[in-house]
Scaffold this active site. Sequence first.
Site, short mmCIF file in Angstrom:
data_model
loop_
_atom_site.label_atom_id
_atom_site.label_comp_id
_atom_site.label_asym_id
_atom_site.label_seq_id
_atom_site.Cartn_x
_atom_site.Cartn_y
_atom_site.Cartn_z
N SER A 1 92.92 43.54 -80.06
CA SER A 1 94.26 43.36 -80.62
C SER A 1 95.28 44.37 -80.10
O SER A 1 96.46 44.26 -80.43
CB SER A 1 94.20 43.49 -82.14
N ASP B 1 90.36 33.97 -87.89
CA ASP B 1 91.13 35.19 -88.05
C ASP B 1 90.17 36.24 -88.58
O ASP B 1 89.18 35.92 -89.21
CB ASP B 1 92.27 34.98 -89.04
N HIS C 1 96.42 35.29 -93.54
CA HIS C 1 97.50 36.19 -93.91
C HIS C 1 98.67 35.45 -94.52
O HIS C 1 99.72 36.04 -94.78
CB HIS C 1 98.01 36.95 -92.67
N CYS D 1 97.42 39.94 -87.38
CA CYS D 1 97.05 38.55 -87.64
C CYS D 1 96.66 37.86 -86.34
O CYS D 1 97.43 37.81 -85.38
CB CYS D 1 98.23 37.82 -88.30
#
Lengths: 610, 377
Positions: free
Chosen positions: A325, A364, A370, A383
């Site tokens: 991420s 996710d 989310h 997210c």
Amino acid sequence: MSIRAVRRLQNDVRVFQARIVFSVVLLLLAVAALVVRLVYLQVVGHEHYATLSQDNRVKIAPLPPTRGIVYDRNGEVLADNVPSYSLELVPERVDDLDATLAELQSLLGLSDEEVRRFRKLKGQHKSFESIPLKMRLDEEQIARFAVKQPFFPGVQIAVRMIRTYPYGELTAHAVGYVSRISEADLKTLDPSLYSGTYHIGKSGIEKTYETLLHGRTGHQELETNVQGRSIGVLNTVPPVPGADLRLSLDIGLQRAAIDALGEYNGAVVAMEPATGRVLAFVSKPSFDPNPFVYGIPKEDYGRLQASPDRPLYNRALRGVYPPGSTVKPFEGLAGLEVGDLPADRRVSCPGYFQLPNSSHQYRDWRKGGHGAVDLKSAITQSCDVYFYKLALSLGIDKLSEFMGRFGFGKRTGIDIPGELPGVYPSKGWKKKHSKDPWFPGETVITGIGQGYVGVTPVQLARATAILANRGRVVIPRLLDAAQGGAGAAAESGGDTLAFAPEHWDTVIQAMIDVVHSARGTAKSIAAGLSYHVAGKTGTAQVFSVGQGQKYRESEVSKEMRDHALFIAFAPAEQPRIAVAVLAEHGGHGGSVAAPVARAVMERYLNGSAR
Amino acid sequence: MRYDSGLAGFSAGETRLERIMKRIHIDISLFAGLITLSGVALVILYSASAQSFDVLLRQGIRLLLAMSVMLAIAQIHPRHFRFYSPMLYGVGVLLLAAVLVMGEIGKGAQRWLDLGVVRFQPSEILKLAVPMTVAWYLSECPVPPAFRHIAVAGVFIAIPAGLIAKQPDLGTALLVGAAGAMVVFLAGIRWLYLLVIGGAGAGLLPVVWHFLHDYQRDRVLMFLNPEADALGRGYHIIQSKIAIGSGGFYGKGWLQGSQAQLEFLPEKSTDFIFAVVAEEFGLIGCLGLLAIYLFIIGRCVHISIQAQDAYTRLLSGALTLTFFVYVFVNTGMVVGILPVVGVPLPLVSYGGTSMVTLLAGFGILMSIQTHRKLLPG
């Protein structure tokens, strides 16, 4: 023949003859110079040269230069020269080389390998040069040889300056090490530049700046007697010592980073965003470079190579990891800049994503999802679904081109040799590397830094620095200054990524929220910070969890556990340091990698680690 | 001016011997000079080769072969040289290209072409073909040649010089370039152009410097200052200086040079053979050897001044000057007033590669001299 033709002919001949006369004058001048020189040597200098030639007395001995010292930014010595006693032979003065070697071997307990190495060296040097047989003699060996010295003509104990690395493991991957000149080196070296020198930079700074560090070899013209012993010095051209180098590295910071990694292997790269100067360059585990200088025994080297932790492997430079991420802030910018996705566009995140006409669920990390997220909260809470959709709407080629501007998939050009470029895939890239076409699903997972994406920690640190600079591109550099100014750090970089200021604001604010907001994935490191940190966590899958299965950290073996990543810069408003942390199999970026980055930043900005 | 009225080419003042020699196209003076030089060369070589009859024999055979080539070439009428100049040039350039391609396959520097029986260096052909071709071209141009003529001549020179430099054999490339440049100079190139070309060359140097690798720069610096490289090329220079200086005025005597005989002087039978002369025969010997060279060069200058048309004028003049350049570059390097480059001492250094080319050049000069129709007094 017409009158005109005759005139022209006469003119041609006249021009030619003038040129010939001119040439003959030059020729006679040249001959005169030759004669003057001969008279100077043979009449004026005759006595001098006659003495020299009497029964030939001149030998030439190289004077190796001392290697430049390497310092860190605060003047701590990272690479030094210390005197060391070595046993050396001048082959042409030894009567029976084989017998002498055999006697010395038993007298001093030399290994066969050492003798073999000597023979190799001998082939590479002139027979009147002194060649080391055994470096780093200990007291006992010196004493034993001293007694027998008269029986060994042509063998002597010499003091040589030998490289040492006082910080050992701490600097091995950045500073590198020198080692004996190998046969492969000799092919690229100018032999007379290196006569008398037995070491050459093999990795790291020692290799990159070899020319600067080495200096220039000098020599002595020695008058010798019939036995070849020197009886006087006729002329000395002193060597020019190598330049001392000051690195931007901070050895304290380096140690803080290694300590903060604790039980984990991994890499930490910290930079000054404004200049690209590298403050910390850690690859853990490391190794002691000192044995390499005098020749590491084969079995020790074998052990280092076979170690499952791979201490010789420069993770910061050559380790290609999925970034997870940590790429999200950059992709967010891509959405704003080239995708025309407004920052306030909300995307609903039910906890998974499906491509049309496919039952495959891209999950996710948070099972329940989310809810509706905009760009900022998508970065802050990391997210996944938001970025699945973002990547898909941009398309892989557009995304790849954009990420390339931050240096993903490219070498940074750092001044340490051996860097790998990593990968940020595009359709063209896949065409070259696989016979399958590009699948949309691959675009989806690229959005969360998985799939084919691979980055090196130094690459990630540089991308973070560009972000901290709001677009100014820098090249990471370890060299700060070289003595005498030569080769001082070049003003790195050049390009600036000219994006809208509010787009930078959005992304950087989201990164500040990663650390400083209640929902941020790295909120655990916020406590007690006296400045704002902008960061982003990353958790990179090492293996894929099967569809419908659950990833439980406790259930997977350590080698299969996720890598923990964190990128950050601080103070967010006026960045002075940018950091990339990778903890192999550390699990979550927020809980393992972020505290390492915090320790480094605290140490640099406040002079203490927490 | 005295014109011969009887048999073409024969003047009243010639002796019987001269007439015979003229008929078999030998220039007596030049031939005598070359024979003297060769004889002296063998004497020196015997000493420089540590008294090896083997070396002497091989060099003698080469010499005889090269002399035969010279005499054979002297029989050819200069108009044939002129006619075949561009063809010889074309063949030479093709062979150079072939060498480069084959070298590419062999992965390394390759200067030789193996023809089964003989191996030879195409670059040797160009040592003659370049001045021949430039003379062929410029002899048709007005004097002084226009800028575009100079440019064309420059291309003629640059192509083979570039190919040879790529082999890589920078020394030969420079010598081939120099031979062509001599023709351009003798053809009466305007001094202004000469200055401009020289200036442009000097101006380009920093650019070239910029593109060199560090180690190449080191090499160049060593070139300029060989003393700084005492362990490599500079070693030759130091030993050579001792040999020359210790020779003194009269020398140590034949076979008595300690530097040469005790193997302290490297390459003493090839590039550094002049140092042996200086050590064993002293200043007197050096001046004597130089005098022989100057006699040969003087005779060649005479031939080129007497040459009857633009082509033979330019060609003979250029060959003469190039020969001097060889002599001067070698001796200058040995005595330490020029950088060390690998150029042998013409006709004296051991080795046969360049000997054939050199004597072929003298063959051309003899042909030019002995095929003249008009005899201005």
